[in-house]
Design an enzyme around this catalytic site. Structure first.
Site, PDB file in Angstrom:
ATOM      1  N   LYS A  15       1.685  14.236  -3.758  1.00 27.32           N
ATOM      2  CA  LYS A  15       1.683  13.368  -5.029  1.00 27.32           C
ATOM      3  C   LYS A  15       0.266  12.497  -5.295  1.00 27.32           C
ATOM      4  CE  LYS A  15       4.683  10.032  -4.866  1.00 27.32           C
ATOM      5  NZ  LYS A  15       4.776   9.020  -4.623  1.00 27.32           N
ATOM      6  N   ARG A  90      11.748   2.167 -10.237  1.00 30.42           N
ATOM      7  CA  ARG A  90      12.674   2.787  -9.379  1.00 30.42           C
ATOM      8  C   ARG A  90      14.361   2.499  -9.527  1.00 30.42           C
ATOM      9  NH1 ARG A  90       9.650   1.595  -3.567  1.00 30.42           N
ATOM     10  NH2 ARG A  90       8.362   3.799  -3.490  1.00 30.42           N
ATOM     11  N   ARG A 129       0.952  18.854  11.175  1.00 29.93           N
ATOM     12  CA  ARG A 129      -0.215  18.453  10.861  1.00 29.93           C
ATOM     13  C   ARG A 129      -0.877  17.670  12.204  1.00 29.93           C
ATOM     14  NH1 ARG A 129       0.948  15.025   5.394  1.00 29.93           N
ATOM     15  NH2 ARG A 129       1.972  13.742   6.846  1.00 29.93           N
ATOM     16  N   ARG A 163       0.443  11.915  13.851  1.00 32.02           N
ATOM     17  CA  ARG A 163       1.080  10.646  13.187  1.00 32.02           C
ATOM     18  C   ARG A 163       2.300  10.656  13.998  1.00 32.02           C
ATOM     19  NH1 ARG A 163      -0.097  10.055   6.999  1.00 32.02           N
ATOM     20  NH2 ARG A 163       2.283   9.087   7.239  1.00 32.02           N
ATOM     21  N   ARG A 174      12.805  10.396   5.159  1.00 31.18           N
ATOM     22  CA  ARG A 174      12.343  10.150   3.887  1.00 31.18           C
ATOM     23  C   ARG A 174      12.721  10.783   2.710  1.00 31.18           C
ATOM     24  NH1 ARG A 174       6.903   9.879   7.162  1.00 31.18           N
ATOM     25  NH2 ARG A 174       6.605  11.865   6.193  1.00 31.18           N
TER      26      ARG A 174
END
Length: 217
Positions: A15, A90, A129, A163, A174
């Protein structure tokens, strides 16, 4: 007049990348409530001072303050090219407030674009990643490994980092949070016929082209 859109998608769906692309290519303004709050507090605007007092007291910033912030930005000339609402609304109440803010300025919400993703594939995309600890070049276990194992293609360093929140459990949490947050607002916009789902698992340029096709209708 520019188009005004809500861009939806779970963390890792791309996004942010697509929003930056729209800002660069179309001159649109990305209205991220978190960024706007920090900027208003730093600039010491009337709304920023209000928000700072609330945050300093350890309380959540109210919908009224967030609406005032968005109103301030919509009044700026740069928003004439169109706005991307990121992280807002939201709730049903916020969706209603956004309608009012736009209507007061002779604007409307044109599209709600959701980047649809495959959860398992997204977990693989995020958990794979890693970056070079020295120069910051990004890699991926499956999609973009280093040419020589354990050696950065760019600077030759041999230390890499990941991370800490790029793990499967965090990603799935999430995703669940995202579904819970969008559940209240999607039906509102689906009833208006302005929701389009774009395949967020495609190549970055292909996703961008699909978004462009929606905006150019």
């Amino acid at each position: 007049m520019g188009v005004n859109i809500i861009l939806l998608g779970p963390p890792g769906a791309g996004k942010g990348t697509q929003a930056q692309r729209l800002v660069a290519n179309r001159g649109m303004v990305q209205l991220s409530t978190g960024d706007m709050l920090r900027a208003a507090v730093k600039a010491g605007t009337p709304v920023g001072l209000q928000a700072k007092a609330v945050m300093d007291a350890g309380e959540l910033v109210s919908d009224a303050i967030v609406s005032a912030l968005i109103g301030e930005r919509l009044d700026q000339a740069e928003a004439e090219s169109g706005a991307i609402f990121d992280g807002y609304p939201r709730t049903a109440a916020q969706a209603e407030a956004l309608d009012v803010l736009l209507a007061e300025r002779g604007k409307a919400l044109d599209h709600v674009i959701e980047l649809a993703v495959d959860e398992d594939a997204l977990v693989e995309r995020i958990t794979g990643r890693f970056t070079c600890a020295s120069c910051g070049t990004g890699y991926h276990d499956s999609f973009k490994p280093t040419r020589v194992e354990g050696v950065c293609d760019v600077c030759g360093a041999t230390e890499f980092k990941r991370r800490p929140d790029d793990n499967a459990e965090t990603v799935r949490t999430r995703m669940a949070e995202y579904r819970a947050k969008t559940a209240p607002i999607l039906p509102i916009y689906e009833a208006r016929g302005i929701v389009t789902r774009v395949d967020g698992m495609g190549a970055m340029d292909a996703v961008g082209a699909a978004i462009d096709a929606v905006l150019d209708r």
